[in-house]
Enzyme design. Structure first.
Site, PDB file in Angstrom:
ATOM      1  N   GLU A  32       0.838  -1.198   0.000  1.00  0.00           N
ATOM      2  CA  GLU A  32       0.000   0.000   0.000  1.00  0.00           C
ATOM      3  C   GLU A  32       0.871   1.246   0.000  1.00  0.00           C
ATOM      4  OE1 GLU A  32      -2.689  -0.294   3.300  1.00  0.00           O
ATOM      5  OE2 GLU A  32      -3.672  -2.101   2.523  1.00  0.00           O
ATOM      6  N   HIS A  65      -8.041   1.206   2.051  1.00  0.00           N
ATOM      7  CA  HIS A  65      -7.863   0.778   3.442  1.00  0.00           C
ATOM      8  C   HIS A  65      -8.631   1.699   4.400  1.00  0.00           C
ATOM      9  CE1 HIS A  65      -4.889  -1.535   6.217  1.00  0.00           C
ATOM     10  NE2 HIS A  65      -6.077  -1.445   6.770  1.00  0.00           N
TER      11      HIS A  65
END
Length: 435
Positions: free
Chosen positions: A288, A313
């Site tokens: 990420e 997220h």
């Protein structure tokens, strides 16, 4: 005692306890807290209420800037972007505790922190409701292909259709991991008219009409929607790959709001492009970006898949969840600083004793963090032998052990020699005396 106790909070010995030195009481106003990444205001207020000195930043800190700021603080609070590596922790000479105001703790070198006597606390459950509600929204969005219709409308395309769009009532939801999030999701889904099955490695009492199954394979074969809610462990890494996706019903849906390493992204992209899966929702990824902005470019095959919800997220990113996380983590940190209790620490022995009564003016609490080697308890109890041990609790975790002991009949003259004797033990990592 050498100094009067405050009415509402304990005084503690010096925070730098690696060598014998003059033990002096001081006010909690001397405790320095550094909060990064816009930690919720509930935590800021909780620390300030204790009288702590609090410095806040809205961003993560890195490199020399982080090292400079962490040098003198006793507590640091972070979220997911700040990396507390061995090199950073070695510069934090006064650090006592770390608060991860999130679920994960991968951003912290937990083992090294423990070896330095630094307890790490997180908030594994405060965002449970937020994640469960997000999943319900994703299930409905996937069943009605709302994501694709929304994109089309933004492109000026009117595409009214009902083919392959369904109600979720009477559909089967399979939950992998029936913990705090999975069980809340179970209740919400059942209220929407879904049939719920779940699989967990532990024997857990079902809520409502939910039913457990004996294996992941069994769950994958019967579910219309499969929602993942497992921690990141060696056992769950790459749990869902090509084999598992092929076991799912044709036209079913996969939702991952757990951890990015649980699902093999290439296999998922293949299942979506082939049409075996009718859709998916992904909130977490193996890799990420470290910051907001146009940084998400690791998975081009996903970007062209139909009926795929991709979110950055945000499962626990609600005002309510962040507020609860602020309360939960700050409470644990304050208890550790003020009383020594370590319940909830993820890298540290979890022990606690009831607070010392304000009437016990000749009672002190010894907090002894030490290497987990033979003979330590014998040595520490010999040091305490001249005093009445009111309460004592010890436990170990890996290479680190922790003793809490309340001892009475301690005069100011005893205090200094007692403290220096404990600090001088070969196993000592960090010692504090609360009085």
């Amino acid at each position: 005692m050498a100094a009067e106790q405050e009415a509402t909070r304990p005084r503690t010995g010096s925070f730098t306890q690696t060598k014998p030195k003059v033990l002096r009481p001081f006010n909690t106003a001397e405790v320095k807290v550094l909060l990064l990444e816009n930690v919720n205001v509930t935590a800021v207020e909780a620390f300030k209420k204790q009288g702590y000195q609090v410095e806040t930043f809205t961003k993560a800190l890195v490199g020399d800037e982080l090292i400079e700021k962490i040098k003198d603080v006793h507590v640091i609070g972070i979220r997911s972007k700040t990396k507390l590596t061995k090199a950073v922790l070695d510069e934090a000479k006064n650090l006592m505790a770390i608060g991860c105001f999130c679920i994960g703790t991968n951003q912290v070198d937990l083992q090294h922190a423990a070896k330095k006597g630094v307890a790490v606390f997180n908030s594994p459950f405060s965002n449970s409701r937020s994640v469960a509600e997000l999943v319900i929204g994703e299930v409905i969005t996937l069943a009605r292909q709302l994501g694709d219709r929304n994109i089309e409308m933004h492109q000026g395309v009117w595409n009214k259709l009902s083919k392959n769009c369904f109600e979720i009532r009477h559909k089967t939801l399979g939950i992998v991991g029936y913990g705090h999030i999975g069980s809340q999701l179970s209740v919400l889904a059942e209220a929407m008219g879904m049939t719920v099955y779940f699989y967990d490695v532990l024997q857990i009492m079902p809520l409502g009409q939910a039913k457990s199954v004996d294996s992941l394979d069994e769950l994958l074969a019967i579910a219309d929607f499969v929602s993942l809610h497992v921690p990141e462990t060696e056992e769950t890494k790459n749990m869902i790959g090509e084999r598992e996706l092929n076991m799912m019903k044709p036209g079913s849906y996969l939702l991952n709001n757990a951890r990015g390493t649980v699902v093999q992204i290439p296999a998922l992209a293949k299942a979506l492009h082939s049409g075996h899966l009718a859709g998916a929702a992904i909130d977490v990824y193996p890799k990420e970006p470290a910051a907001n902005g146009p940084n998400f470019n690791e998975y081009p095959d996903l970007l062209t898949a139909k009926n795929l919800i991709m979110t950055p997220h945000i499962g626990g990113s609600t005002e309510e969840a962040q507020s609860m996380i602020g309360v939960e983590v700050s409470t644990a940190l304050i208890k550790f600083i003020n009383e020594g209790g370590s319940l909830g620490a993820v890298n540290f022995p979890e022990i606690d004793l009831r607070a010392i009564s304000q009437d016990d003016k000749d009672t002190v609490r010894v907090l002894y963090i030490h290497r987990n080697i033979p003979g330590v308890l014998k040595a520490i109890n010999e040091i305490l032998a001249d005093h009445n041990v009111e309460k004592q609790y010890s436990d170990s975790k890996g290479d680190v052990a922790y003793v809490m002991a309340d001892i009475s009949n301690v005069t100011p003259e005893h205090l200094e020699s007692l403290y220096n004797a404990i600090v001088a033990t070969p196993a000592n990592i960090k010692t504090r005396v609360l009085y």
